[in-house]
Each structure stands twice: as structure tokens, then as C-alpha cells.
Design a protein around this motif. Structure first.
Motif, PDB file in Angstrom:
ATOM      1  N   ARG A 437      -5.930  -9.500   7.850  1.00 20.67           N
ATOM      2  CA  ARG A 437      -5.022  -9.793   8.848  1.00 20.67           C
ATOM      3  C   ARG A 437      -5.011 -11.789   7.705  1.00 20.67           C
ATOM      4  O   ARG A 437      -3.254 -12.034   8.805  1.00 20.67           O
ATOM      5  CB  ARG A 437      -6.144 -10.627   9.055  1.00 20.67           C
ATOM      6  CG  ARG A 437      -5.690 -11.260  10.800  1.00 20.67           C
ATOM      7  CD  ARG A 437      -4.400 -10.718  11.136  1.00 20.67           C
ATOM      8  NE  ARG A 437      -4.347 -10.975  12.864  1.00 20.67           N
ATOM      9  CZ  ARG A 437      -2.742 -10.959  13.190  1.00 20.67           C
ATOM     10  NH1 ARG A 437      -2.325 -10.144  12.554  1.00 20.67           N
ATOM     11  NH2 ARG A 437      -2.554 -11.904  14.290  1.00 20.67           N
ATOM     12  N   THR A 438      -5.675 -12.152   6.992  1.00 18.48           N
ATOM     13  CA  THR A 438      -4.652 -13.395   6.273  1.00 18.48           C
ATOM     14  C   THR A 438      -2.947 -13.022   5.262  1.00 18.48           C
ATOM     15  O   THR A 438      -2.211 -14.201   6.109  1.00 18.48           O
ATOM     16  CB  THR A 438      -5.761 -14.439   5.714  1.00 18.48           C
ATOM     17  OG1 THR A 438      -6.815 -13.990   5.808  1.00 18.48           O
ATOM     18  CG2 THR A 438      -5.307 -15.911   5.091  1.00 18.48           C
ATOM     19  N   VAL A 439      -3.084 -12.212   4.988  1.00 19.36           N
ATOM     20  CA  VAL A 439      -1.837 -11.528   4.068  1.00 19.36           C
ATOM     21  C   VAL A 439      -1.139 -11.077   4.963  1.00 19.36           C
ATOM     22  O   VAL A 439       0.166 -11.496   5.163  1.00 19.36           O
ATOM     23  CB  VAL A 439      -2.628 -10.414   2.983  1.00 19.36           C
ATOM     24  CG1 VAL A 439      -1.642  -9.949   2.355  1.00 19.36           C
ATOM     25  CG2 VAL A 439      -3.674 -11.086   1.890  1.00 19.36           C
ATOM     26  N   GLU A 440      -1.372 -10.346   6.028  1.00 16.97           N
ATOM     27  CA  GLU A 440      -1.022 -10.203   7.383  1.00 16.97           C
ATOM     28  C   GLU A 440      -0.149 -11.213   7.210  1.00 16.97           C
ATOM     29  O   GLU A 440       1.291 -11.455   7.699  1.00 16.97           O
ATOM     30  CB  GLU A 440      -0.962  -9.080   8.166  1.00 16.97           C
ATOM     31  CG  GLU A 440      -0.018  -8.585   9.684  1.00 16.97           C
ATOM     32  CD  GLU A 440      -0.625  -8.163  10.614  1.00 16.97           C
ATOM     33  OE1 GLU A 440      -0.472  -7.305  11.493  1.00 16.97           O
ATOM     34  OE2 GLU A 440      -2.437  -7.656  11.077  1.00 16.97           O
ATOM     35  N   LEU A 441      -0.416 -11.751   7.727  1.00 12.09           N
ATOM     36  CA  LEU A 441      -0.003 -13.874   8.636  1.00 12.09           C
ATOM     37  C   LEU A 441       1.256 -14.214   8.202  1.00 12.09           C
ATOM     38  O   LEU A 441       1.604 -14.834   8.467  1.00 12.09           O
ATOM     39  CB  LEU A 441      -1.601 -14.559   9.224  1.00 12.09           C
ATOM     40  CG  LEU A 441      -1.485 -14.428  10.427  1.00 12.09           C
ATOM     41  CD1 LEU A 441      -3.103 -14.833  11.005  1.00 12.09           C
ATOM     42  CD2 LEU A 441      -1.005 -13.390  12.058  1.00 12.09           C
ATOM     43  N   ALA A 442       0.838 -13.984   6.708  1.00 15.15           N
ATOM     44  CA  ALA A 442       1.669 -14.318   5.446  1.00 15.15           C
ATOM     45  C   ALA A 442       3.272 -13.928   5.264  1.00 15.15           C
ATOM     46  O   ALA A 442       3.678 -14.328   4.858  1.00 15.15           O
ATOM     47  CB  ALA A 442       1.420 -14.985   4.482  1.00 15.15           C
ATOM     48  N   GLY A 443       3.253 -12.551   6.370  1.00  6.37           N
ATOM     49  CA  GLY A 443       4.339 -11.837   5.925  1.00  6.37           C
ATOM     50  C   GLY A 443       4.196 -11.041   4.766  1.00  6.37           C
ATOM     51  O   GLY A 443       5.110  -9.875   4.444  1.00  6.37           O
ATOM     52  N   GLY A 444       2.680 -10.185   4.314  1.00  7.92           N
ATOM     53  CA  GLY A 444       2.038  -9.756   4.154  1.00  7.92           C
ATOM     54  C   GLY A 444       1.593  -8.445   3.886  1.00  7.92           C
ATOM     55  O   GLY A 444       1.724  -7.956   4.969  1.00  7.92           O
ATOM     56  N   VAL A 445       1.017  -7.365   2.885  1.00 11.67           N
ATOM     57  CA  VAL A 445      -0.107  -6.825   3.104  1.00 11.67           C
ATOM     58  C   VAL A 445      -0.227  -6.183   1.864  1.00 11.67           C
ATOM     59  O   VAL A 445      -0.637  -6.739   0.818  1.00 11.67           O
ATOM     60  CB  VAL A 445       1.414  -4.767   3.385  1.00 11.67           C
ATOM     61  CG1 VAL A 445       1.875  -5.045   1.584  1.00 11.67           C
ATOM     62  CG2 VAL A 445       0.166  -4.246   3.710  1.00 11.67           C
ATOM     63  N   LEU A 446      -2.001  -5.691   2.354  1.00  9.09           N
ATOM     64  CA  LEU A 446      -2.662  -5.926   1.378  1.00  9.09           C
ATOM     65  C   LEU A 446      -3.304  -3.958   1.564  1.00  9.09           C
ATOM     66  O   LEU A 446      -3.576  -3.143   2.264  1.00  9.09           O
ATOM     67  CB  LEU A 446      -4.463  -6.279   2.287  1.00  9.09           C
ATOM     68  CG  LEU A 446      -5.551  -5.854   2.079  1.00  9.09           C
ATOM     69  CD1 LEU A 446      -5.469  -7.255   0.409  1.00  9.09           C
ATOM     70  CD2 LEU A 446      -6.898  -6.138   2.689  1.00  9.09           C
ATOM     71  N   THR A 447      -3.483  -3.956   0.327  1.00 11.44           N
ATOM     72  CA  THR A 447      -3.351  -2.068   0.406  1.00 11.44           C
ATOM     73  C   THR A 447      -4.771  -1.909  -0.913  1.00 11.44           C
ATOM     74  O   THR A 447      -5.832  -2.686  -1.414  1.00 11.44           O
ATOM     75  CB  THR A 447      -2.597  -2.067  -0.839  1.00 11.44           C
ATOM     76  OG1 THR A 447      -1.360  -1.961   0.031  1.00 11.44           O
ATOM     77  CG2 THR A 447      -2.111  -0.126  -1.136  1.00 11.44           C
ATOM     78  N   LEU A 448      -5.137  -0.540  -0.506  1.00 10.35           N
ATOM     79  CA  LEU A 448      -6.809  -1.149  -1.166  1.00 10.35           C
ATOM     80  C   LEU A 448      -5.617   1.115  -2.634  1.00 10.35           C
ATOM     81  O   LEU A 448      -5.407   1.778  -1.542  1.00 10.35           O
ATOM     82  CB  LEU A 448      -7.701  -0.362  -0.597  1.00 10.35           C
ATOM     83  CG  LEU A 448      -8.727  -1.247   0.620  1.00 10.35           C
ATOM     84  CD1 LEU A 448      -7.833  -1.910   1.155  1.00 10.35           C
ATOM     85  CD2 LEU A 448     -10.074  -0.482   0.498  1.00 10.35           C
ATOM     86  N   ASP A 449      -6.476   1.030  -3.941  1.00 12.70           N
ATOM     87  CA  ASP A 449      -6.194   2.176  -3.008  1.00 12.70           C
ATOM     88  C   ASP A 449      -7.624   2.825  -4.970  1.00 12.70           C
ATOM     89  O   ASP A 449      -7.939   1.750  -5.519  1.00 12.70           O
ATOM     90  CB  ASP A 449      -4.913   2.128  -4.667  1.00 12.70           C
ATOM     91  CG  ASP A 449      -4.612   0.933  -5.513  1.00 12.70           C
ATOM     92  OD1 ASP A 449      -5.511   1.719  -6.659  1.00 12.70           O
ATOM     93  OD2 ASP A 449      -4.005   0.373  -5.346  1.00 12.70           O
ATOM     94  N   LEU A 450      -7.140   4.082  -5.783  1.00 13.90           N
ATOM     95  CA  LEU A 450      -8.081   4.142  -6.751  1.00 13.90           C
ATOM     96  C   LEU A 450      -7.663   4.326  -7.630  1.00 13.90           C
ATOM     97  O   LEU A 450      -6.652   5.341  -7.885  1.00 13.90           O
ATOM     98  CB  LEU A 450      -9.076   5.468  -6.086  1.00 13.90           C
ATOM     99  CG  LEU A 450     -10.102   5.496  -4.622  1.00 13.90           C
ATOM    100  CD1 LEU A 450     -10.125   7.268  -4.076  1.00 13.90           C
ATOM    101  CD2 LEU A 450     -10.772   4.400  -4.765  1.00 13.90           C
ATOM    102  N   PRO A 451      -7.634   3.734  -8.787  1.00 10.32           N
ATOM    103  CA  PRO A 451      -7.101   4.379 -10.416  1.00 10.32           C
ATOM    104  C   PRO A 451      -7.441   4.316 -10.325  1.00 10.32           C
ATOM    105  O   PRO A 451      -8.719   5.342 -10.573  1.00 10.32           O
ATOM    106  CB  PRO A 451      -7.767   2.133 -10.923  1.00 10.32           C
ATOM    107  CG  PRO A 451      -8.617   1.817  -9.892  1.00 10.32           C
ATOM    108  CD  PRO A 451      -8.500   2.517  -8.998  1.00 10.32           C
ATOM    109  N   HIS A 452      -6.905   5.387 -11.789  1.00 15.66           N
ATOM    110  CA  HIS A 452      -7.562   6.588 -13.125  1.00 15.66           C
ATOM    111  C   HIS A 452      -9.306   6.114 -12.989  1.00 15.66           C
ATOM    112  O   HIS A 452      -9.568   7.279 -13.962  1.00 15.66           O
ATOM    113  CB  HIS A 452      -6.216   6.982 -13.157  1.00 15.66           C
ATOM    114  CG  HIS A 452      -5.403   7.061 -12.811  1.00 15.66           C
ATOM    115  ND1 HIS A 452      -5.616   8.979 -12.509  1.00 15.66           N
ATOM    116  CD2 HIS A 452      -3.816   7.087 -12.833  1.00 15.66           C
ATOM    117  CE1 HIS A 452      -3.278   8.584 -12.007  1.00 15.66           C
ATOM    118  NE2 HIS A 452      -3.061   8.087 -11.943  1.00 15.66           N
TER     119      HIS A 452
END
Length: 466
Positions: A437-452
Motif C-alpha cells: 500500500r505504501t508503494v502504491e500510494l507513491a505511484g509504484g508497484v510491489l512485485t514478488l517473484d521466485l528467482p532461479h
């Protein structure tokens, strides 16, 4: 939609213009050809009557001169033949050769039948107009009079008419577009305002600000009612979200006092509880601590929602904040046998509310420390995002823990969500939700991924300041 409406209008206007212009052009062409046909038929009949005596007497004094003068004035070749096809008189020394249609017309004339009107001569048809009339002597066919008329002037006239029709069609389509432009603009104005205002309304609703009205009273009645209904819906949603946020904030705040009192009472009972109830006392203390953590998370989330309606974003240097949070978490990480590493690019700046990066990093580092086994490493990387518009800076936290199931990545930022196999791990399930929510309010996006290489990578993309 505007383009589609204009295409529809152009097609309809074009079909109407073609539907009116083509019959008019055809009628004009047929009338001009009919006039030429009648004129040449009259002349051919005249020459057939003039040829009766020359054919009968096998001599043509004066007829050839008359045919030559006619050809000289009108440019029409005239030939008189007998029943055997022998030329009796001609306007030219070398009469023009006849095509299959002309020969058929001569045979029809020798069979004592009149020449029929030819089919429509199109501008690209260069064949001459051939007419043949029988020469009758006492009711007996003794030969035929043949006229070969050039059709150049007729075809030029037809081409002019068809060009005029084509120009009128294009002018009609152009006028239709000019008339349709303001009409389509008027029709689609409410739709365009809905499209442009949806993003603003969404941001305002999520931020708890009053939504800017979309309806301006223009456009068709049906679309005006639609925009008015949209404004009422946005207002209702804004009020509902504001009420919900106020309830969460008030409830969390009001619960802190009795919870604090409860924790004090439980602490005061330490050493005064019977031996058989000591285990229950410890469990009660742990649950009170857990409830306190949940309330702290709810208050943090409520503050983030409250700050959404206030423009508090600032130009923030990333390096000092990342170094500070790494120094703050390093003792705990080293105590549990973990290594905290820093990578990426330095000297980057982002736009976010003061304290926003700290909130995000604390939530991400807290999760990484909890789920990374001893001997592992946690790496914080800062780098610019390539080919992004607008420009972004990525702050990523990569751990060497067990990660999570791929199907759980999208749900991990939901409030109070806990992975099924991690329900015994301390936490409230609000950390990633607050960070997202903090990132969204700043105009960004939070992403989760699984590295190799294993583990979990959580990255926050924030607007970059040049």
C-alpha cells in the motif's frame, strides 16, 4: 469509438451518394448514347433510301460524292453494299473493317431487319458505333447502308459525367465528416470524460478524497444519466471506504488501552500462578503480544490510508535510508546467523512520502529475517529500471529462504494472509500489505517473484527523480 462512428457515417453518406450518383450517371450516359444512336440511325436510313437507284442501275453517280461530304463534315464512314457484300459506294477509298458485331449487324440488315440499339458504351470501350439498314427496292432487300461512327466524344462526355459523380461522392463524404465531427464529439464527450476521469476517480476514492465529478451535463440524455450514476457510485464508494478506514483506525486505537492493561495484569501475575497453570499463563502472554503486533500493524495501515489523501511526497535519496535500515537490522540478522548485503547502483533518488522507504524496507527485511535459515544471506539491491516510462527505481530484497508456492505470490500482499505452511511463524500478516500500500500510494508497484537460485525476491518499483 469516435473513429468507428466516423467510418459508419462516411460509409452511409458514401452509399447514399453512390446510390444517387450512379443511377444519374447511368441515365445521362444512356441518354447521350440514345441521342447518338437515333441521329446515326436517321442518317443510315436516309443513305439506305438514297442507295435504291444506284444499286438497281449498278451505277452510283453523285452518291459517292455525297457520302464523302458527309464523312468530311461528321467524320462518319458510310458504305453501301449489295446483297453479295460488294461495295457499291463508300465515303472513303478504304472502308473501315468491321468487327464481329458489325458483321452481324450487316447480316441482320440484309435479312430485312432494323438495327437494334447497342449496349451501353463505357468510357474505356473504344469500339465505334456500327449501324446497318437494309436497302429496299419494291419491298425486296437489294443491299445495305452501313455507318461507322467514332465514339470518342461520347466517351469523353461519359468520363466527365462519371468524374463529376465521383467528385460529388467525395465532397459528400467530406461534408458528412465535417458534419459528423461535432456530432460525434458531442455524443462521445460523456464517454471520454468517463474514460479520463476513471483513473482520477479511482485514485481519489482509494486516497479518501472527494471524487471529481465526471458529469458536466453535456451529451445525449442516456449518457448524461450514465455519468451522473457514475458520480453517485464514486461518492458512495468514497464514503464507504472513509467509514471503513475510520473504523479500523478508531478500533485499533481504542483497543490499545485495554490490551496494554491486560498485558500489565498478565505480567504482574508472573510468579503468582500455580504450577499447573504456568503454561497457560505463558500462552496468554504470547497471545497478548501477538494481538499487540496485529494492532500495531492495523494502526500503521490506517496511517498509510490516512496519508493517502495528503500530498506528502518528496524527493528522497535512497542510499542513506537503505544503509540506515541495514545497520538497524544487522544485529538481529547476525544474531540469527544471517548476512546482510548491499548491491546495485548508488546515487539514485525517488519520489515517496517521508518514511515510506523505511516502512517498506522494515516490512521486507522482517519477512526475510524470519524465513531465511541460519547461514543464509539477504541482499538489498537498488538499481534503475530500464526502458520504463515513467522512469522507475527498483529496491529489491532477495533472501535464500524456502520461498513460497507460485500460486501464493499474488495473495501474499493480502491483509492478514499467511501461507498454510507458515501459520506457526510469528507475524500478523500485515507487513507485505502495508509495504504494498505504501508503494502504491507513491505511484509504484510491489512485485514478488521466485528467482532461479531459490528464495524469494520482493521488489518495490518507485518513481525516479532525475
Amino acid at each position: 469509438m469516435r473513429t468507428r462512428l466516423l467510418v459508419i457515417v462516411c460509409v452511409l453518406v458514401g452509399l447514399l451518394a453512390v446510390g444517387l450518383g450512379v443511377p444519374l450517371a447511368l441515365s445521362n450516359s444512356l441518354a447521350a448514347q440514345q441521342s447518338l444512336f437515333i441521329d446515326r440511325l436517321t442518317d443510315t436510313i436516309y443513305f439506305a433510301s438514297r442507295a435504291q437507284r444506284p444499286i438497281t442501275e449498278d451505277t452510283a453517280p453523285g452518291l459517292a460524292e455525297e457520302l464523302a461530304r458527309y464523312d468530311e463534315v461528321y467524320g462518319v464512314a458510310v458504305t453501301v453494299v449489295d446483297r453479295a457484300g460488294t461495295v457499291v459506294a463508300a465515303s472513303r477509298p478504304d472502308p473501315p473493317e468491321l468487327d464481329a458485331d458489325g458483321l452481324d449487324r450487316v447480316q441482320v440488315a440484309l435479312a430485312s431487319r432494323r438495327s437494334a440499339a447497342p449496349p451501353l458504351i463505357w468510357p474505356w470501350d473504344t469500339r465505334p458505333l456500327v449501324l446497318a439498314e437494309p436497302v429496299l427496292v419494291d419491298g425486296e432487300v437489294r443491299g445495305a447502308a452501313i455507318t461507322v461512327s467514332p465514339t470518342g466524344s461520347l466517351r469523353v462526355q461519359e468520363l466527365q459525367v462519371w468524374s463529376l459523380v465521383a467528385a460529388l461522392v467525395l465532397v459528400s463524404v467530406g461534408l458528412g465528416v465535417l458534419v459528423a465531427l461535432p456530432v460525434t464529439r458531442w455524443i462521445l464527450r460523456p464517454v471520454r470524460r468517463l474514460d479520463e476521469g476513471t483513473g482520477r476517480v479511482t485514485s481519489a476514492v482509494l486516497a479518501g478524497r472527494p471524487a471529481e465529478p465526471v458529469s458536466d451535463g453535456s451529451g445525449p440524455p442516456e449518457l448524461r444519466r450514465l455519468t451522473a450514476s457514475f458520480d453517485r457510485m464514486a461518492e458512495s464508494v468514497t464514503q464507504a471506504l472513509s467509514t471503513q478506514r475510520a473504523f479500523v483506525a478508531d478500533a485499533s486505537h481504542q483497543l490499545r488501552n485495554p490490551l496494554t492493561a491486560l498485558r500489565l495484569r498478565l505480567s504482574n501475575m508472573d510468579g503468582r500462578v500455580a504450577a499447573d497453570a504456568a503454561e497457560e499463563h505463558v500462552a496468554a502472554m504470547e497471545e497478548a503480544e501477538r494481538l499487540s503486533g496485529v494492532l500495531d500493524g492495523l494502526l500503521a495501515l490506517a496511517r498509510a490510508e490516512r496519508d493517502a489523501g495528503v500530498d506528502r511526497e518528496a524527493d528522497v535519496a535512497v542510499d542513506a535510508i537503505v544503509d540506515d535500515r541495514l545497520d538497524a537490522w544487522r544485529p538481529l540478522a547476525e544474531h540469527t546467523g544471517l548476512r546482510l548485503l548491499r548491491g546495485g547502483v548508488r546515487g539514485l533518488r525517488v519520489r515517496i512520502a517521508p518514511g515510506g522507504i523505511e516502512t517498506v524496507l522494515d516490512a521486507l527485511l522482517d519477512n526475510a529475517v524470519k524465513f531465511t535459515p541460519p547461514g543464509g544471506a539477504i541482499t538489498v539491491t537498488v538499481r534503475p529500471v530500464r526502458d520504463s516510462d515513467p522512469a522507475l527505481v527498483e529496491i529489491a530484497v532477495l533472501d535464500t529462504g524456502p520461498g513460497m508456492a507460485p500460486e501464493d505470490l499474488d495473495r501474499a500482499v493480502d491483509r492478514f494472509w499467511r501461507a498454510p505452511d507458515q501459520s506457526n511463524v510469528e507475524g500478523s500478516g500485515l507487513g507485505l500489505a502495508i509495504a504494498a500500500r505504501t508503494v502504491e500510494l507513491a505511484g509504484g508497484v510491489l512485485t514478488l517473484d521466485l528467482p532461479h537460485g531459490g528464495g524469494l525476491r520482493v521488489s518495490a518499483a518507485l518513481p525516479r527523480v532525475r
